[in-house]
Design a protein around this motif. Structure first.
Motif, PDB file in Angstrom:
ATOM      1  N   GLN A  90      19.835  15.035 -62.260  1.00 40.28           N
ATOM      2  CA  GLN A  90      19.019  15.898 -61.404  1.00 40.28           C
ATOM      3  C   GLN A  90      18.515  17.087 -62.212  1.00 40.28           C
ATOM      4  OE1 GLN A  90      22.211  16.369 -58.451  1.00 40.28           O
ATOM      5  NE2 GLN A  90      20.732  15.682 -56.903  1.00 40.28           N
ATOM      6  N   GLU A  91      17.271  17.452 -61.952  1.00 44.07           N
ATOM      7  CA  GLU A  91      16.670  18.605 -62.630  1.00 44.07           C
ATOM      8  C   GLU A  91      16.623  19.769 -61.643  1.00 44.07           C
ATOM      9  OE1 GLU A  91      12.358  19.821 -64.579  1.00 44.07           O
ATOM     10  OE2 GLU A  91      12.787  17.710 -64.161  1.00 44.07           O
ATOM     11  N   TRP A  92      16.937  20.960 -62.128  1.00 46.10           N
ATOM     12  CA  TRP A  92      16.838  22.139 -61.274  1.00 46.10           C
ATOM     13  C   TRP A  92      16.468  23.352 -62.122  1.00 46.10           C
ATOM     14  CZ3 TRP A  92      20.182  26.100 -62.440  1.00 46.10           C
ATOM     15  CH2 TRP A  92      21.344  25.772 -63.140  1.00 46.10           C
ATOM     16  N   LYS A  93      15.837  24.307 -61.459  1.00 52.01           N
ATOM     17  CA  LYS A  93      15.395  25.519 -62.147  1.00 52.01           C
ATOM     18  C   LYS A  93      15.327  26.653 -61.141  1.00 52.01           C
ATOM     19  CE  LYS A  93      11.309  24.978 -63.820  1.00 52.01           C
ATOM     20  NZ  LYS A  93      10.009  24.918 -64.475  1.00 52.01           N
ATOM     21  N   VAL A  94      15.730  27.846 -61.588  1.00 50.92           N
ATOM     22  CA  VAL A  94      15.647  29.048 -60.755  1.00 50.92           C
ATOM     23  C   VAL A  94      14.648  29.988 -61.410  1.00 50.92           C
ATOM     24  CG1 VAL A  94      16.911  30.988 -59.753  1.00 50.92           C
ATOM     25  CG2 VAL A  94      18.067  28.784 -60.063  1.00 50.92           C
ATOM     26  N   LEU A  95      13.642  30.402 -60.653  1.00 46.40           N
ATOM     27  CA  LEU A  95      12.628  31.338 -61.129  1.00 46.40           C
ATOM     28  C   LEU A  95      12.875  32.688 -60.473  1.00 46.40           C
ATOM     29  CD1 LEU A  95       9.517  29.007 -60.729  1.00 46.40           C
ATOM     30  CD2 LEU A  95      10.859  29.412 -62.794  1.00 46.40           C
ATOM     31  N   ARG A  96      13.007  33.718 -61.296  1.00 44.35           N
ATOM     32  CA  ARG A  96      13.243  35.058 -60.776  1.00 44.35           C
ATOM     33  C   ARG A  96      11.933  35.822 -60.724  1.00 44.35           C
ATOM     34  NH1 ARG A  96      13.164  39.872 -62.170  1.00 44.35           N
ATOM     35  NH2 ARG A  96      14.485  41.523 -61.418  1.00 44.35           N
ATOM     36  N   GLY A  97      11.684  36.458 -59.579  1.00 46.57           N
ATOM     37  CA  GLY A  97      10.512  37.311 -59.472  1.00 46.57           C
ATOM     38  C   GLY A  97       9.857  37.221 -58.106  1.00 46.57           C
ATOM     39  N   ASN A  98       8.720  37.856 -58.024  1.00 47.82           N
ATOM     40  CA  ASN A  98       7.932  37.893 -56.805  1.00 47.82           C
ATOM     41  C   ASN A  98       7.488  36.477 -56.443  1.00 47.82           C
ATOM     42  OD1 ASN A  98       5.040  37.889 -55.651  1.00 47.82           O
ATOM     43  ND2 ASN A  98       5.799  39.944 -55.153  1.00 47.82           N
ATOM     44  N   VAL A  99       7.715  36.077 -55.209  1.00 48.24           N
ATOM     45  CA  VAL A  99       7.439  34.705 -54.794  1.00 48.24           C
ATOM     46  C   VAL A  99       5.964  34.339 -54.979  1.00 48.24           C
ATOM     47  CG1 VAL A  99       7.172  35.267 -52.330  1.00 48.24           C
ATOM     48  CG2 VAL A  99       7.894  32.974 -53.005  1.00 48.24           C
ATOM     49  N   LEU A 100       5.047  35.245 -54.680  1.00 48.45           N
ATOM     50  CA  LEU A 100       3.619  34.928 -54.827  1.00 48.45           C
ATOM     51  C   LEU A 100       3.234  34.727 -56.290  1.00 48.45           C
ATOM     52  CD1 LEU A 100       2.227  37.337 -52.114  1.00 48.45           C
ATOM     53  CD2 LEU A 100       2.102  34.827 -52.086  1.00 48.45           C
ATOM     54  N   GLN A 101       3.766  35.561 -57.166  1.00 50.27           N
ATOM     55  CA  GLN A 101       3.475  35.406 -58.594  1.00 50.27           C
ATOM     56  C   GLN A 101       4.100  34.127 -59.144  1.00 50.27           C
ATOM     57  OE1 GLN A 101       4.902  39.092 -60.211  1.00 50.27           O
ATOM     58  NE2 GLN A 101       3.122  40.251 -59.498  1.00 50.27           N
ATOM     59  N   GLN A 102       5.315  33.812 -58.722  1.00 45.82           N
ATOM     60  CA  GLN A 102       5.991  32.617 -59.220  1.00 45.82           C
ATOM     61  C   GLN A 102       5.328  31.336 -58.699  1.00 45.82           C
ATOM     62  OE1 GLN A 102       8.038  32.402 -61.626  1.00 45.82           O
ATOM     63  NE2 GLN A 102       8.484  34.558 -61.858  1.00 45.82           N
ATOM     64  N   LEU A 103       4.797  31.361 -57.489  1.00 48.49           N
ATOM     65  CA  LEU A 103       4.105  30.172 -56.974  1.00 48.49           C
ATOM     66  C   LEU A 103       2.931  29.801 -57.872  1.00 48.49           C
ATOM     67  CD1 LEU A 103       4.131  30.739 -53.112  1.00 48.49           C
ATOM     68  CD2 LEU A 103       5.310  28.932 -54.381  1.00 48.49           C
ATOM     69  N   LYS A 104       2.242  30.811 -58.364  1.00 47.11           N
ATOM     70  CA  LYS A 104       1.095  30.551 -59.244  1.00 47.11           C
ATOM     71  C   LYS A 104       1.526  29.793 -60.494  1.00 47.11           C
ATOM     72  CE  LYS A 104      -2.933  32.855 -61.144  1.00 47.11           C
ATOM     73  NZ  LYS A 104      -3.665  34.108 -61.262  1.00 47.11           N
TER      74      LYS A 104
END
Length: 181
Positions: A90-104
């Motif tokens: 399984q692949e997983w990743k956590v992105l830290r930051g503002n949700v709108l910026q990370q969605l981009k």
């Protein structure tokens, strides 16, 4: 505080009120509604908090889980929790930051199931759902579940999406969206 998910697995949580883990009742309801759709799916967990929804998706066989969370403290807990429950395939990743910026940054990727649980009074519902549509992050056969208060909430209208179901669980409610042709 500890939290238990599918298979009686224990997750860490953040002390205090910085995050609001999705209740066991709501988690169970979501996975009952999406039963049979989780194995092999691509899951996006927005405003992930402790990562309980993503952890649950991993336990139930999601092939990819991506979480977005603003709090660095919460991101560390999510990483610990997901590492504990994920299998090697399984692949997983956590992105830290503002949700709108990370969605981009996810533009060009698609997800089968998206769980969105922002702070209820954050004003994020409309802009985040619009960003998901703009970046085409929802697979054509996918669904989004937006968690919100069952009181005083107006569902955002997103072009080419429809509300396919709404459920209330006491003071918490879920609105599910899917794409229409």
């Amino acid at each position: 505080m500890t939290l238990r998910i599918y298979g009686n697995r224990q997750l860490k949580t953040i002390p205090g009120k910085d995050t609001r883990p999705t209740s066991a009742r709501v988690r169970q309801a979501v996975f009952n509604i999406w039963q049979g759709k989780i194995p092999g799916c691509r899951w996006l967990d927005l405003c992930a908090g402790t990562g309980s929804m993503g952890a649950e998706a991993l336990c139930r066989g999601a092939s990819l889980v991506v979480g977005i969370e603003q709090s660095s403290r919460a991101c560390n807990i999510i990483q610990e929790n997901w590492q504990r429950v994920a299998h090697a395939d399984q692949e997983w990743k956590v992105l830290r930051g503002n949700v709108l910026q990370q969605l981009k940054t996810l533009s060009g990727k698609q997800f089968d199931r998206i769980y969105f649980d922002p702070p209820y009074a954050s004003g994020l519902y409309q802009p985040v759902l619009e960003a998901i549509a703009q970046y085409q992050l929802l697979d054509s056969e996918g669904e989004i579940a937006a968690e919100h208060s069952s009181q005083d909430w107006t569902p955002p209208v997103i072009p080419n999406w429809e509300i396919c179901r709404q459920k209330a669980y006491g003071s918490i409610a879920l609105t599910f969206y899917n794409a229409v042709e």
